[in-house]
Design a protein around this motif. Sequence first.
Motif, mmCIF file in Angstrom:
data_model
loop_
_atom_site.group_PDB
_atom_site.id
_atom_site.type_symbol
_atom_site.label_atom_id
_atom_site.label_comp_id
_atom_site.label_asym_id
_atom_site.label_seq_id
_atom_site.Cartn_x
_atom_site.Cartn_y
_atom_site.Cartn_z
ATOM 1 N N UNK A 105 31.395 76.201 40.248
ATOM 2 C CA UNK A 105 31.828 74.702 40.921
ATOM 3 C C UNK A 105 31.212 73.510 41.033
ATOM 4 N N UNK A 106 30.232 73.797 40.689
ATOM 5 C CA UNK A 106 29.579 72.517 42.284
ATOM 6 C C UNK A 106 28.563 71.714 41.008
ATOM 7 N N UNK A 107 29.300 70.428 40.731
ATOM 8 C CA UNK A 107 28.375 69.200 39.938
ATOM 9 C C UNK A 107 27.670 68.729 40.708
ATOM 10 N N UNK A 108 26.917 68.673 41.488
ATOM 11 C CA UNK A 108 25.727 67.601 42.539
ATOM 12 C C UNK A 108 25.421 68.641 43.816
ATOM 13 N N UNK A 109 24.296 68.208 43.971
ATOM 14 C CA UNK A 109 24.210 69.171 45.407
ATOM 15 C C UNK A 109 22.781 67.938 45.803
ATOM 16 N N UNK A 110 23.643 67.399 47.137
ATOM 17 C CA UNK A 110 22.445 66.549 47.757
ATOM 18 C C UNK A 110 22.133 66.326 49.010
ATOM 19 N N UNK A 111 20.706 66.585 49.368
ATOM 20 C CA UNK A 111 20.541 67.643 50.541
ATOM 21 C C UNK A 111 19.680 66.489 50.997
ATOM 22 N N UNK A 112 20.067 66.156 52.382
ATOM 23 C CA UNK A 112 19.385 65.536 53.343
ATOM 24 C C UNK A 112 18.432 65.634 54.301
ATOM 25 N N UNK A 113 17.273 65.915 54.748
ATOM 26 C CA UNK A 113 16.730 66.380 55.701
ATOM 27 C C UNK A 113 14.903 65.146 56.134
ATOM 28 N N UNK A 114 15.031 65.608 57.067
ATOM 29 C CA UNK A 114 13.541 65.127 57.959
ATOM 30 C C UNK A 114 12.807 64.425 57.389
ATOM 31 N N UNK A 115 12.297 63.862 56.850
ATOM 32 C CA UNK A 115 10.580 63.814 55.674
ATOM 33 C C UNK A 115 9.259 64.790 57.046
ATOM 34 N N UNK A 116 8.580 65.621 56.203
ATOM 35 C CA UNK A 116 8.300 66.439 56.789
ATOM 36 C C UNK A 116 6.472 65.694 56.704
ATOM 37 N N UNK A 117 6.072 64.160 56.834
ATOM 38 C CA UNK A 117 4.703 63.368 57.062
ATOM 39 C C UNK A 117 5.573 62.211 56.601
ATOM 40 N N UNK A 118 4.298 61.521 56.965
ATOM 41 C CA UNK A 118 4.539 60.042 57.030
ATOM 42 C C UNK A 118 4.623 58.556 56.101
ATOM 43 N N UNK A 119 5.454 59.189 54.559
ATOM 44 C CA UNK A 119 5.337 57.949 53.978
ATOM 45 C C UNK A 119 6.339 57.493 53.923
ATOM 46 N N UNK A 120 7.822 57.556 54.517
ATOM 47 C CA UNK A 120 7.846 56.232 55.435
ATOM 48 C C UNK A 120 7.574 55.793 56.520
ATOM 49 N N UNK A 121 7.410 56.189 57.094
ATOM 50 C CA UNK A 121 6.555 55.968 57.937
ATOM 51 C C UNK A 121 5.925 54.436 58.118
ATOM 52 N N UNK A 122 4.539 55.352 57.040
ATOM 53 C CA UNK A 122 3.826 53.915 56.780
ATOM 54 C C UNK A 122 4.038 53.073 55.499
ATOM 55 N N UNK A 123 5.459 52.874 54.842
ATOM 56 C CA UNK A 123 5.886 52.687 53.783
ATOM 57 C C UNK A 123 7.217 51.075 54.841
ATOM 58 N N UNK A 124 7.569 52.106 56.165
ATOM 59 C CA UNK A 124 8.132 50.923 56.969
ATOM 60 C C UNK A 124 9.825 51.622 56.485
ATOM 61 N N UNK A 125 9.716 52.008 55.597
ATOM 62 C CA UNK A 125 11.377 52.562 55.588
ATOM 63 C C UNK A 125 11.925 53.494 56.062
ATOM 64 N N UNK A 126 13.149 53.459 56.271
ATOM 65 C CA UNK A 126 14.628 54.178 57.006
ATOM 66 C C UNK A 126 14.522 55.462 56.236
#
Length: 408
Positions: A173-194
Motif C-alpha cells: 500500500x505504501x508508495x514512499x516512506x520518509x523518516x525524520x530523525x535527529x542526526x547522530x553526529x555533527x555533520x550538520x552542526x559543522x556545515x551550519x545547516x539545520x
Amino acid sequence: MWRDLRPIGRHPDSGGYRRYAWTAADADCRAWFQEQAEARALAYEVDRNGNQWAWLGDPAAGNAVVTGSHLDSVPDGGAFDGPLGVVSSFAALDELRRRGARFTRPLALVNFGDEEGARFGLACVGSRLTAGHLTVEQAHRLTDGDGMTLPRAMEAAGYDPDAIGPDPERLGRIGAFVELHVEQGRALDLSGDRVGIASAIWPHGRWRFDFRGEANHAGTTRLVDRRDPMLPYAETVLAARREARLAGAVATFGKISVEPNGVNAIPSLVRGWLDSRAADQLSLDQVVGGVESAAREYATAHGVDLEVVRESFTPVVEFDHALRDELARLLGRESGRESGRDTGLKVPVLGTGAGHDAGILSGSIPTAMLFVRNPTGVSHSPAEYAAEDDCVAGVLALADVLEGLACT
C-alpha cells in the motif's frame, strides 16, 4: 506533544530513558501515540507485528505516503532519538492542515515497535518482521536478560504473538516512506545547516566474543597459573579501537557479561559484544577481521578459548535515489521561493553510521530520511539534544516534503 511525552520512561537518577519493548513505559508511549491519532480524527490501527499506524485517507487506495519513526529507547537513552520523528510527523500534519493542503494520496503516520533492540538484542524487530527480514521462528527465539521470550512479552502486553510475520500486503500500500530523525553526529552542526537528507546507511553489525578461561581465587592463584579471560578481552577492546582508526570506521565494545562476576574471583567467562560500522563493506570486513584475528592471538597467549558469533548484520543501504532527489528538489532554495516560502536550506546530503527502520524497509519500498541538526553530536545518551528552532525547521521541512509528495 513534547511536554506530554517527555516524562514517560524517564529514569529519575540517570535522566535517561528506559522505554523498552513491551514494558509499562512502552505501553504508555503507545497510548500517547493512539491519543494523538484520535485527537486528529485519524484512523488508528495496530498491525500484526505491533507497529502502530494513524491513517488519513483510505489505506486500501495504495501509493500512500508514510512518515514516522519509533518511541522506544536504548538503556538510558536520550529524548530525541526516535520520538523526534514521531512528534514531528504529527506536527507536520498539523502544519499542512493549517496551510489548507489538499491530499491526493493517503497519508500514514507510524510508530515502529522495538527499533532499538534494547530488550531482546535485535534492532528494528517491528520493521524486520514486516519486511520479512526476521522469520517467525527467529522472533520466537528472542529472549531478554531475564529469560522472557518475545512471544511471552507480547502476550503479557496484550498482543497476539502468533500473528506476527511478513506483511507484504501492508507494504504494497505504501508508495514512499520518509523518516525524520535527529542526526547522530555533527555533520550538520559543522556545515551550519539545520536539516539534511540521508544518502545511505553504512553497513553494520554486532558480533559476540566469548572468552572462556578458568574460574579461580583472586587472592591465592599465582599470575602465571591463571587462565583469565578478562585479559584477552581487554586487549581486544584496544585492538578494536586501533583497527577502526586505521580503516576510518568505528568499532565499539559497549556491553559485557562476566561470570561468575565476583570481585574476588577470576572470571570463567567474559562475553563482550562488538558493534562495528564503516562506509563500505570492504572497510567493515577489514575492521572485524582484524579484531577477531587479534582476539584469537591474545586468547591463545593467555590459554583462553574464544568463540566469535555474528548476531546481526545489515549491508549498506542506499536510499531510493529518485525519492532522495525529489526531497532535495522540494527543500531547495528555488523550490522554496516558488512556493512563496524561502526555506533557507542548502539541503546537504550525508551518510550515517546508524541503523533505522527506513533502512530495513528500503529493500521493499522507496524510502528516504531527513536529519535535524544535533549541536553536540551526542546520541544514545541523556545529553542528546536538538534546539527548538532546529526541531521546528525539521517539522517545516517534513511538511514541505509531505505536501510535495501527497498533496496537490
